[in-house]
Design a protein around this motif. Structure first.
Motif, PDB file in Angstrom:
ATOM      1  N   THR A 281      39.812  45.038  47.876  1.00 15.28           N
ATOM      2  CA  THR A 281      40.409  43.316  47.882  1.00 15.28           C
ATOM      3  C   THR A 281      39.740  42.399  48.519  1.00 15.28           C
ATOM      4  O   THR A 281      40.601  41.785  47.721  1.00 15.28           O
ATOM      5  CB  THR A 281      40.534  44.155  49.663  1.00 15.28           C
ATOM      6  OG1 THR A 281      39.316  44.418  49.916  1.00 15.28           O
ATOM      7  CG2 THR A 281      41.742  45.149  50.023  1.00 15.28           C
ATOM      8  N   ASP A 282      38.872  42.698  48.496  1.00 14.34           N
ATOM      9  CA  ASP A 282      37.699  41.377  48.226  1.00 14.34           C
ATOM     10  C   ASP A 282      38.189  40.600  46.031  1.00 14.34           C
ATOM     11  O   ASP A 282      38.950  39.046  46.216  1.00 14.34           O
ATOM     12  CB  ASP A 282      36.438  41.129  47.812  1.00 14.34           C
ATOM     13  CG  ASP A 282      35.906  39.885  48.134  1.00 14.34           C
ATOM     14  OD1 ASP A 282      36.149  38.828  48.467  1.00 14.34           O
ATOM     15  OD2 ASP A 282      34.850  39.278  47.437  1.00 14.34           O
ATOM     16  N   VAL A 283      38.247  41.845  45.569  1.00 15.75           N
ATOM     17  CA  VAL A 283      38.865  41.316  44.066  1.00 15.75           C
ATOM     18  C   VAL A 283      40.123  40.822  43.777  1.00 15.75           C
ATOM     19  O   VAL A 283      40.200  39.517  43.696  1.00 15.75           O
ATOM     20  CB  VAL A 283      38.413  42.408  42.856  1.00 15.75           C
ATOM     21  CG1 VAL A 283      38.036  41.907  41.481  1.00 15.75           C
ATOM     22  CG2 VAL A 283      36.690  42.299  43.109  1.00 15.75           C
ATOM     23  N   ALA A 284      40.846  41.428  44.493  1.00 14.86           N
ATOM     24  CA  ALA A 284      42.098  41.260  44.920  1.00 14.86           C
ATOM     25  C   ALA A 284      42.762  40.010  44.872  1.00 14.86           C
ATOM     26  O   ALA A 284      44.133  39.155  44.317  1.00 14.86           O
ATOM     27  CB  ALA A 284      42.784  42.325  45.284  1.00 14.86           C
ATOM     28  N   SER A 285      42.344  39.491  46.511  1.00 14.54           N
ATOM     29  CA  SER A 285      42.577  38.476  47.108  1.00 14.54           C
ATOM     30  C   SER A 285      42.097  37.664  46.055  1.00 14.54           C
ATOM     31  O   SER A 285      42.927  36.238  45.955  1.00 14.54           O
ATOM     32  CB  SER A 285      42.109  38.193  48.387  1.00 14.54           C
ATOM     33  OG  SER A 285      41.568  39.292  49.108  1.00 14.54           O
TER      34      SER A 285
ATOM     35  N   ASN B 147      37.543  39.097  58.026  1.00 15.93           N
ATOM     36  CA  ASN B 147      38.150  40.507  57.634  1.00 15.93           C
ATOM     37  C   ASN B 147      39.166  40.164  56.304  1.00 15.93           C
ATOM     38  O   ASN B 147      39.953  39.930  56.265  1.00 15.93           O
ATOM     39  CB  ASN B 147      39.028  41.513  58.889  1.00 15.93           C
ATOM     40  CG  ASN B 147      39.043  42.816  57.843  1.00 15.93           C
ATOM     41  OD1 ASN B 147      38.780  43.340  57.147  1.00 15.93           O
ATOM     42  ND2 ASN B 147      39.555  43.602  59.956  1.00 15.93           N
ATOM     43  N   PRO B 148      38.420  40.929  55.107  1.00 15.31           N
ATOM     44  CA  PRO B 148      38.478  40.900  53.768  1.00 15.31           C
ATOM     45  C   PRO B 148      39.894  41.279  53.993  1.00 15.31           C
ATOM     46  O   PRO B 148      40.569  41.223  53.137  1.00 15.31           O
ATOM     47  CB  PRO B 148      36.894  41.739  53.087  1.00 15.31           C
ATOM     48  CG  PRO B 148      36.536  42.114  53.974  1.00 15.31           C
ATOM     49  CD  PRO B 148      36.898  41.766  55.056  1.00 15.31           C
ATOM     50  N   ASP B 149      40.655  42.638  54.557  1.00 14.63           N
ATOM     51  CA  ASP B 149      41.640  43.367  54.533  1.00 14.63           C
ATOM     52  C   ASP B 149      42.939  42.180  55.392  1.00 14.63           C
ATOM     53  O   ASP B 149      44.066  42.098  54.599  1.00 14.63           O
ATOM     54  CB  ASP B 149      41.681  44.582  55.251  1.00 14.63           C
ATOM     55  CG  ASP B 149      40.491  45.704  55.250  1.00 14.63           C
ATOM     56  OD1 ASP B 149      41.028  45.664  53.748  1.00 14.63           O
ATOM     57  OD2 ASP B 149      40.342  46.583  55.603  1.00 14.63           O
TER      58      ASP B 149
ATOM     59  N   LEU C 222      43.244  38.280  32.932  1.00 10.83           N
ATOM     60  CA  LEU C 222      42.077  37.341  32.766  1.00 10.83           C
ATOM     61  C   LEU C 222      40.340  37.817  33.641  1.00 10.83           C
ATOM     62  O   LEU C 222      38.984  38.299  32.826  1.00 10.83           O
ATOM     63  CB  LEU C 222      42.076  36.093  32.473  1.00 10.83           C
ATOM     64  CG  LEU C 222      40.819  35.570  32.119  1.00 10.83           C
ATOM     65  CD1 LEU C 222      40.651  35.386  31.050  1.00 10.83           C
ATOM     66  CD2 LEU C 222      41.195  33.790  32.471  1.00 10.83           C
ATOM     67  N   LEU C 223      41.609  38.091  34.125  1.00 11.18           N
ATOM     68  CA  LEU C 223      39.864  38.451  35.691  1.00 11.18           C
ATOM     69  C   LEU C 223      39.957  39.568  36.054  1.00 11.18           C
ATOM     70  O   LEU C 223      38.046  39.794  35.896  1.00 11.18           O
ATOM     71  CB  LEU C 223      40.868  37.894  37.109  1.00 11.18           C
ATOM     72  CG  LEU C 223      40.629  36.312  37.116  1.00 11.18           C
ATOM     73  CD1 LEU C 223      41.242  36.052  38.448  1.00 11.18           C
ATOM     74  CD2 LEU C 223      38.904  35.391  37.308  1.00 11.18           C
ATOM     75  N   MET C 224      40.964  40.749  35.199  1.00 12.55           N
ATOM     76  CA  MET C 224      39.937  42.345  35.262  1.00 12.55           C
ATOM     77  C   MET C 224      39.500  41.896  33.744  1.00 12.55           C
ATOM     78  O   MET C 224      38.176  42.655  34.085  1.00 12.55           O
ATOM     79  CB  MET C 224      41.020  43.041  34.989  1.00 12.55           C
ATOM     80  CG  MET C 224      41.791  42.814  36.885  1.00 12.55           C
ATOM     81  SD  MET C 224      41.310  43.411  37.573  1.00 12.55           S
ATOM     82  CE  MET C 224      41.179  45.172  37.437  1.00 12.55           C
ATOM     83  N   LEU C 225      39.740  41.204  33.139  1.00 12.12           N
ATOM     84  CA  LEU C 225      38.801  41.442  31.846  1.00 12.12           C
ATOM     85  C   LEU C 225      37.547  40.787  31.704  1.00 12.12           C
ATOM     86  O   LEU C 225      36.079  41.525  31.173  1.00 12.12           O
ATOM     87  CB  LEU C 225      39.673  40.637  30.384  1.00 12.12           C
ATOM     88  CG  LEU C 225      39.150  40.537  29.326  1.00 12.12           C
ATOM     89  CD1 LEU C 225      39.171  42.117  28.637  1.00 12.12           C
ATOM     90  CD2 LEU C 225      39.544  39.572  28.227  1.00 12.12           C
ATOM     91  N   GLU C 226      37.376  39.844  32.419  1.00 14.11           N
ATOM     92  CA  GLU C 226      35.729  38.955  32.891  1.00 14.11           C
ATOM     93  C   GLU C 226      35.232  39.527  33.663  1.00 14.11           C
ATOM     94  O   GLU C 226      34.019  40.147  33.447  1.00 14.11           O
ATOM     95  CB  GLU C 226      36.340  38.207  33.234  1.00 14.11           C
ATOM     96  CG  GLU C 226      36.616  36.604  32.251  1.00 14.11           C
ATOM     97  CD  GLU C 226      36.716  35.161  33.347  1.00 14.11           C
ATOM     98  OE1 GLU C 226      36.758  34.340  33.073  1.00 14.11           O
ATOM     99  OE2 GLU C 226      36.075  35.620  34.403  1.00 14.11           O
TER     100      GLU C 226
END
Lengths: 317, 304
Positions: A33-37, A158-160, A270-274
């Motif tokens: 969830t942190d990456v997704a935010s 809280n990251p969630d 892009l961010l997933m690729l990185e």
């Protein structure tokens, strides 16, 4: 194929977000969830840049300066003891908008390449300015502590919770931007991109429209900056580095400029690729660089070109 | 007084390095309407190649010439492989492609040389100082000033007096017409790009001993170069010269004297805080002021 209506696309984004959230928790990968935010926040910044690049034809190479501006607005207010998010986030938007209103008349005096170089120069100016502010951490940056406080039930440390808040804000902003782009105002901007002289001949004061677009895009990007400060818990001048501005432009190109929805997809890609590349090799910027050169030469319309290719093939077969 | 003179000389030296960068950038823009963010990477390559050849052959002058040659060739390869495909396309695509090139070159340098700064030695013959009457000034810096000045003069002669220069000027005016008149415009573009690359490499190789040779070293001077061409007027060599002098001097003197100027009007604590923040942003303030006076630069080309 008819494009999804704005509300449906926004709802789809929200649905995908919640589905992702549920899957991440069900599979015990809550850390996702942190990456997704972070991806959502950059997506919003890229969407705001698309208003300039894709609609008004203003290629800003300094858009990340508003991320910096929004981030530091939150960081500095938190340091000075003002922690309410109801104040911090609007202030982040207003300060970013004011900054844009200040430099807008300067950078809009000339168009084209000058606009690119000038936005870059002003973002660098802000970068160096914050590097020199020793009271707020200088080039080492500033911890954002505590996080923005809303009502008691919403605890952003809280990251969630943070993910849900970010998702909701991004959806609302995304919907508003899509409506804005279809409004008479958005159509005038589109006209400026295609032929500014003709718009002037039609009696539109194109300068005012472009300035307002610059301010609105800055305010939205400032909001993204305020959220980014909460996601990372840290602001530094790096927020406004020209590499960051470049990445935002790349997101817009990858997703397809002038679509508003595309840049969100571009940010995810892009961010997933990185993320994936950086796990494979420490020299991942090399691969990313090659990809960018190839995209610029062969896929000027971004990943949309790829989807069109597939569609044609399926029609033939 | 002698300190002030020294700062002025430093300013001139930085201005001339900036001019070498800006002239290449402005030539490439003037003729091909091409925006090249990777110009700073060529600066970096010049510095790295000069270090490499110094280690191989032990001669600074030879290393300088070889670094120039190699970067010239790299410039030509780049033009053929990448830039040629981007002429006449949207500036946005040129920005993205050259942004990609920066990533590529920075990473290649990291792969071959690592992240640690490389040491570029000042040649023995130039390691001393020259007495200029009021002050002793490092002879290496004097040499840098001399070489840059000679290059600048050579560039003006090339552009004003030779056939190639005539074609370059004509191309900057109306490249389609030049093409229709039977000039091989493709080769002209390639040569101009190579010259620009070599000028950047010269600046990089000479700046090597004065700053650390490391990945990303070209980016700071690249930003200053952009300020120079915006102030001077994109596409104009005279503009590049005047712009570099203005920005180079302002940057050097601003860093040296802004602090003491501020301490006259502000309490010391506030002044020192502001100085840090302001001295590195001084040139941008000047740029903003120039924009108000002359939006298209001092030597603005007429609008087409």
């Amino acid at each position: 194929m008819k494009a999804l209506p704005d509300w449906a696309f926004t709802a789809a984004v929200a649905f995908c977000g919640f589905a992702f959230f549920a899957i991440a928790h069900a599979t015990g990968n809550a850390i996702w969830t942190d990456v997704a935010s972070r991806i959502l926040v950059y997506g919003l910044a890229a969407v705001s840049l698309d208003i300039l690049v894709g609609y008004a034809g203003m290629v800003s190479f300094g858009h990340a300066m508003f991320l910096l501006c929004g981030g530091y607005a939150v960081g500095i207010l938190a340091r000075e003891g003002l922690v309410s998010g109801f104040i911090q986030w609007p202030v982040a938007m207003i300060v970013s908008g004011l900054l844009a209103a200040l430099i807008g008349p300067l950078v809009l005096r000339t168009g084209g390449v000058y606009f690119i170089l000038l936005t870059l120069a002003f973002s660098q100016m802000l970068f160096f300015l914050f590097t020199g502010f020793s009271r707020y951490g200088g080039d080492e940056g500033l911890q954002v502590y505590p996080r923005s406080e809303f009502i008691r039930a919403v605890d952003l440390s809280n990251p969630d919770t943070l993910f849900i808040v970010v998702l909701l804000v991004v959806c609302v902003a995304l919907y508003a931007m899509q409506r804005l782009a279809k409004s008479p105002f958005g159509l005038v901007l589109k006209g400026c991109r295609q032929n500014e002289k003709r718009m002037q001949a039609l009696g539109y004061q194109t300068f005012r429209y472009k300035l307002l677009a610059f301010v609105i895009a800055a305010a939205v990007c400032g909001l993204a900056g305020a959220m980014l400060a909460n996601v990372t818990g840290f602001v530094s001048p790096e927020y406004g580095s020209w590499q960051r501005s470049g990445e935002l432009l790349v997101m817009v190109i990858l997703g397809g400029m002038g679509t508003l929805r595309g840049p969100l997809i571009g940010a995810i890609f892009l961010l997933m690729l990185e993320h994936v590349l950086s796990e494979q090799t420490e020299h991942w910027p090399l691969l990313l660089g090659v990809l960018l050169v190839l995209v610029a030469i062969y896929l000027p319309n971004g990943l949309r070109t790829v989807s069109v290719l597939f569609r044609r093939q399926s029609n033939v077969s | 007084m002698s300190l002030f003179l020294e700062q002025c000389l430093n300013g001139i030296q930085i201005s001339l390095l900036l001019f070498l960068m800006a002239s290449g950038l402005t030539l490439i823009f003037g003729i091909m309407e091409q925006i090249n963010l990777a110009h700073g990477s060529l600066f970096m390559l010049g510095a790295y190649f000069s270090v490499l050849f110094q280690q191989l052959f032990g001669s600074f002058a030879l290393a300088l010439v070889l670094a120039l040659g190699v970067t010239f060739i790299i410039g030509i390869i780049l033009e053929v492989l990448v830039f040629r495909r981007l002429y006449g396309r949207e500036h946005l695509l040129q920005v993205v492609a050259t942004f990609g090139l920066i990533l590529i070159f920075n990473e290649l340098v990291r792969i071959f040389w690592g992240v640690a700064p490389q040491y570029s030695a000042i040649p023995k013959a130039l390691s001393g100082a020259i007495s200029l009457g009021w002050l002793d000034y490092p002879s290496y810096r004097v040499a840098v000033i001399g070489v840059s000045l000679l290059t600048a003069i050579g560039l003006f002669v090339l552009i004003q007096k030779t056939r190639l220069g005539m074609l370059i000027r004509a191309g900057a005016d109306d490249r389609n017409m030049v093409g229709h008149l039977g000039v091989n415009i493709t080769v002209l573009y390639t040569v101009v790009f190579g010259i620009g690359a070599a000028l950047a490499a010269l600046a990089g190789a000479m700046a090597g001993p004065l700053q650390s040779v490391r990945p990303g070293m070209g980016e700071q001077i690249l930003i200053l170069t952009f300020v120079v061409v915006v102030v001077g007027g994109l596409g104009s060599i005279q503009g590049a010269l005047v712009g570099s002098l203005l920005i180079g001097m302002a940057d050097t003197l601003g860093r040296a004297y802004l602090g003491s100027a501020l301490s006259f009007i502000l309490p010391p604590a506030a002044a020192s805080g502001l100085t840090n923040a302001l001295s590195s942003t001084f040139v941008f303030v000047i740029m903003a002021a120039m924009l108000l006076l002359r939006p298209r630069g001092i030597f603005a080309r007429s609008q087409r």
